[in-house]
Design a protein around this motif. Structure first.
Motif, mmCIF file in Angstrom:
data_model
loop_
_atom_site.group_PDB
_atom_site.id
_atom_site.type_symbol
_atom_site.label_atom_id
_atom_site.label_comp_id
_atom_site.label_asym_id
_atom_site.label_seq_id
_atom_site.Cartn_x
_atom_site.Cartn_y
_atom_site.Cartn_z
ATOM 1 N N VAL A 11 0.860 -1.179 0.000
ATOM 2 C CA VAL A 11 0.000 0.000 0.000
ATOM 3 C C VAL A 11 0.895 1.226 0.000
ATOM 4 O O VAL A 11 1.815 1.333 0.815
ATOM 5 N N ILE A 12 0.646 2.136 -0.942
ATOM 6 C CA ILE A 12 1.325 3.434 -0.949
ATOM 7 C C ILE A 12 0.385 4.407 -0.268
ATOM 8 O O ILE A 12 -0.734 4.638 -0.737
ATOM 9 N N CYS A 13 0.814 4.953 0.850
ATOM 10 C CA CYS A 13 -0.074 5.756 1.695
ATOM 11 C C CYS A 13 0.439 7.188 1.786
ATOM 12 O O CYS A 13 1.625 7.423 2.016
ATOM 13 N N GLY A 14 -0.461 8.143 1.603
ATOM 14 C CA GLY A 14 -0.081 9.546 1.694
ATOM 15 C C GLY A 14 -1.275 10.395 2.059
ATOM 16 O O GLY A 14 -2.357 9.894 2.338
ATOM 17 N N GLY A 15 -1.085 11.692 2.032
ATOM 18 C CA GLY A 15 -2.154 12.631 2.361
ATOM 19 C C GLY A 15 -2.019 13.201 3.753
ATOM 20 O O GLY A 15 -2.225 14.382 3.978
ATOM 21 N N SER A 16 -1.688 12.338 4.719
ATOM 22 C CA SER A 16 -1.441 12.742 6.102
ATOM 23 C C SER A 16 -0.707 11.593 6.781
ATOM 24 O O SER A 16 -0.691 10.474 6.269
ATOM 25 N N PHE B 16 4.144 1.676 2.220
ATOM 26 C CA PHE B 16 5.132 2.685 1.866
ATOM 27 C C PHE B 16 4.492 4.047 2.114
ATOM 28 O O PHE B 16 3.602 4.464 1.372
ATOM 29 N N GLU B 17 4.926 4.691 3.169
ATOM 30 C CA GLU B 17 4.350 5.987 3.508
ATOM 31 C C GLU B 17 5.162 7.086 2.834
ATOM 32 O O GLU B 17 6.392 7.030 2.774
ATOM 33 N N GLY B 18 4.463 8.090 2.315
ATOM 34 C CA GLY B 18 5.143 9.170 1.626
ATOM 35 C C GLY B 18 4.673 10.527 2.096
ATOM 36 O O GLY B 18 3.663 10.652 2.792
ATOM 37 N N TYR B 19 5.423 11.534 1.700
ATOM 38 C CA TYR B 19 5.085 12.913 2.032
ATOM 39 C C TYR B 19 5.330 13.782 0.810
ATOM 40 O O TYR B 19 6.354 13.665 0.121
ATOM 41 N N GLY B 20 4.390 14.639 0.541
ATOM 42 C CA GLY B 20 4.548 15.562 -0.575
ATOM 43 C C GLY B 20 3.377 16.514 -0.641
ATOM 44 O O GLY B 20 2.472 16.492 0.207
ATOM 45 N N LEU B 21 3.371 17.356 -1.654
ATOM 46 C CA LEU B 21 2.331 18.356 -1.831
ATOM 47 C C LEU B 21 1.953 18.417 -3.302
ATOM 48 O O LEU B 21 2.633 17.845 -4.160
ATOM 49 N N THR B 22 0.868 19.144 -3.585
ATOM 50 C CA THR B 22 0.519 19.383 -4.982
ATOM 51 C C THR B 22 1.694 20.029 -5.696
ATOM 52 O O THR B 22 2.010 19.697 -6.848
ATOM 53 N N GLU B 23 2.363 20.958 -5.012
ATOM 54 C CA GLU B 23 3.484 21.684 -5.614
ATOM 55 C C GLU B 23 4.668 20.792 -5.955
ATOM 56 O O GLU B 23 5.548 21.202 -6.721
ATOM 57 N N THR B 24 4.722 19.578 -5.397
ATOM 58 C CA THR B 24 5.850 18.681 -5.662
ATOM 59 C C THR B 24 5.417 17.440 -6.438
ATOM 60 O O THR B 24 6.088 16.403 -6.360
ATOM 61 N N THR B 25 4.308 17.539 -7.166
ATOM 62 C CA THR B 25 3.823 16.427 -7.999
ATOM 63 C C THR B 25 3.649 15.163 -7.160
ATOM 64 O O THR B 25 3.961 14.062 -7.601
#
Length: 612
Positions: free
Chosen positions: A345-350, A368-377
């Motif tokens: 599972v690729i998990c993001g958003g919070s 797989f937890e990730g961190y990012g924003l709209t500004e970073t695609t």
């Protein structure tokens, strides 16, 4: 961290369907459901033909290179088809959440200068049509449910194939691909200008890093069922990545429990992308089912074993044996709820939280937890395979640089960072900085091994009247994981202590009432029920263990209202609009700090529940 793949120097995302059709025409790129609910495959050759035909239709209607085409629909095959067809016609796509209000929709169409709009159904068409007087530049409106794809096919039949080839030839990696508008938690949404190069930098490195996810190492070919909105950069990035890697994709337009479970069972994906809310629901539903069957204690033991197993790189023999015992009883049922074949599972958003990440790892699903924003695609950091570290959002994605400013703000740099915010008057993206570093507005820290930990939003930091700085996010994330809690807002700016507003989760509350024979109580009575308040208090006490006493929640109020997108308290991506909540529940907040409230807290030992 250096990139794993070289930068793309020519071409665009519009080339992907054509490249796939040329290199492996029979590869199943998508699966769709027929009228009987059976899944059938769409090959690379078929998808390329669909894209080409729709692109010719867009050209036939007079749309010019660089024109913006808005797309308002749920997660469907047609969404992805129109997206790639618009690129093939040289257009810029502008996603609009299908749940957007008339004001939100008008603002995005106006600000982007959209020349055309594709919507899903007649209701959305009426919403856009009602705003047409204020959208003089909007020349075309197509409705998918009314046969928009076939209409575009027919219109394009008189356009030469070479017209699409010529449009694609105009595109370079630096060409604007899409304008994705931010969720607008603190004001009007801003258009993030993402180029084709931004997507290539993001997906190429993500696919290479997460190789076992996108390129199956077993007999089961990699496949995913998309159910998160394609209007959001997270879903969009994975969709593009799957086309790039030729991973079979299905679409689930409904996230309602029964419908989504049916789609998962029928499609049987090998990996999913999700937000923490989805994984929380899976866990809480499984726990509630066990409790109804009188097996809550066994489930809790299984959960503890899974977490211990997930914490250890090399589990002991007794721990492996205990896990094997509970696999058919608990863990297999968790996996079956996700379709039966999900390994990743690729998990993001919070932030997901260590408890759930460890549980799913122990249950046989690597997160797989990730961190990012709209500004970073989308992702800028991600959990490295085989080297998870719970409580963090992983390492920088290859090709990404991360630094922490003096005030704790996370700054990012890399090929995936956007071109800038859209300037409607000039019709261009304005650069965000001179040196390529993007200030995220998030607070965090890097440990000695380069793992990033996010501690909160810079703008959300609470400063109590005693001068104590409090990051609300960790407390809110912990409380939202509780089965009785839907949403939580922690507050206390310029107040003597920290408090929280809590809303109740409908499914969790229904189960709780049934198990305690309190179905007869009205919602306002439940919000004041001593047993329910005690359960929330225990959750608050658990959350308070994360922080010092000065940062702990000293009072809370259970609300009978909901924080929702409809009420204006949540964005379409389920982020809290803090200003709106603080404004609309000012009375309840004042009651937690009213005359005598602090003295009452002291008498009660420092914390106390309240109902509303």
């Amino acid at each position: 961290m250096p990139p794993l793949v070289p930068l793309v120097r020519r071409g665009s995302l519009a080339d992907l369907p054509y490249d796939n059709a040329r290199q492996d025409p029979e590869a199943p790129l998508f699966s769709r459901k027929d009228a009987d609910g059976q899944w059938y495959d769409v090959t690379a050759a078929r998808f390329a033909a669909d894209v080409h035909a729709v692109a010719k239709g867009l050209i036939a209607h007079g749309l010019r290179p660089g024109d913006r085409l808005a797309l308002m629909a749920r997660t469907t095959y047609e969404w992805t088809l129109v997206d790639f067809a618009a690129w093939a016609a040289g257009l810029v796509t502008v996603p609009v959440y299908p749940t957007s209000s008339a004001f939100q929709t008008r603002w995005i169409l106006q600000d982007s200068g959209a020349a055309a709009c594709v919507v899903e159904d007649p209701e959305q068409a009426r919403l856009v049509s009602a705003e047409r007087r204020q959208l003089p530049g909007l020349a075309h409106l197509w409705v998918l449910d009314a046969g928009a794809v076939d209409q575009l096919r027919r219109a394009g039949s008189r356009v030469a194939d070479e017209a699409v080839t010529a449009r694609r030839g105009l595109l370079t990696p630096e060409t604007l691909a899409t304008l994705i508008y931010t969720s607008g938690t603190t004001g009007r949404p801003k258009g993030c200008a993402l180029t084709h190069a931004n997507f290539f930098a993001e997906v190429d490195n993500a696919v290479r890093l997460l190789h076992p996810v996108f390129v199956s190492e077993s007999k089961e070919p990699a496949a995913t069922l998309l159910f998160l909105p394609l209007s959001h950069v997270f879903g969009r990035m994975v969709s593009v990545g799957c086309v790039r890697a030729r991973v079979r994709v299905g679409h689930a337009p409904s996230v309602e429990g029964d419908e989504l479970l049916t789609d998962l069972a029928g499609f049987r994906p090998t990996f999913l992308l999700a937000i923490p809310y989805v994984l929380e629901k899976v866990f809480n539903t499984a726990r509630a089912t066990a409790e109804r069957g009188g097996k809550a204690a066994a489930f809790d033991r299984a959960a503890r074993i899974a977490r211990r197993y997930g914490q250890q790189a090399t589990p002991s023999l007794p721990l492996r044996a205990a896990r094997a015992l509970y696999d058919p009883l608990v863990y297999r049922r968790i996996r079956n709820a996700l379709g039966g074949r999900v390994k990743y599972v690729i998990c993001g958003g919070s932030p997901l939280g260590a408890r759930l990440a460890e549980f799913f790892a122990g249950a046989g699903v690597e997160v797989f937890e990730g961190y990012g924003l709209t500004e970073t695609t989308a992702a800028s950091t991600v959990t490295p395979p085989q080297r998870p570290r719970t409580g963090t959002v992983g390492w920088p994605l290859p090709g990404t640089a991360v630094r922490i400013a003096d005030d704790g703000e996370v700054w990012l740099k890399g090929g995936h960072v956007f071109a800038g915010y859209w300037d409607a008057q000039r019709g261009v993206a304005l650069p965000y900085t001179d040196d390529g570093w993007f200030p995220t507005g998030d607070l965090g820290s890097l440990d000695a091994d380069g793992y990033l930990r996010i501690t909160g939003r810079k703008k959300d930091i609470i400063i109590t009247s005693a001068g104590k700085n409090v990051a609300p996010a960790p407390l809110e994330d912990w409380l939202r994981a509780h089965p009785l809690v839907a949403q939580c807002l922690v507050l206390g700016d310029d107040r003597p202590y920290v408090s929280a507003l809590v809303t109740l989760d409908h499914e969790g509350l229904t189960h709780w009432r049934r198990m305690r024979h309190k179905d007869h109580l009205a919602l306002w009575e439940l919000a004041r029920d001593a047993e329910l308040l005690a359960a929330i208090q225990r959750a608050v006490d658990d959350a308070n263990r994360l922080v010092s006493r000065a940062e702990s929640i000293r009072a809370f109020r259970v609300l009978t209202a909901e924080f929702s997108e409809t009420s204006g308290h949540l964005t379409p991506s389920l982020k809290l609009k803090r200003r709106a909540v603080l404004r609309d529940f000012a009375r309840e907040i004042e009651e937690m700090y009213g005359p005598g409230a602090e003295q009452a807290l002291r008498r009660s030992g420092g914390s106390g529940p309240n109902g509303s």
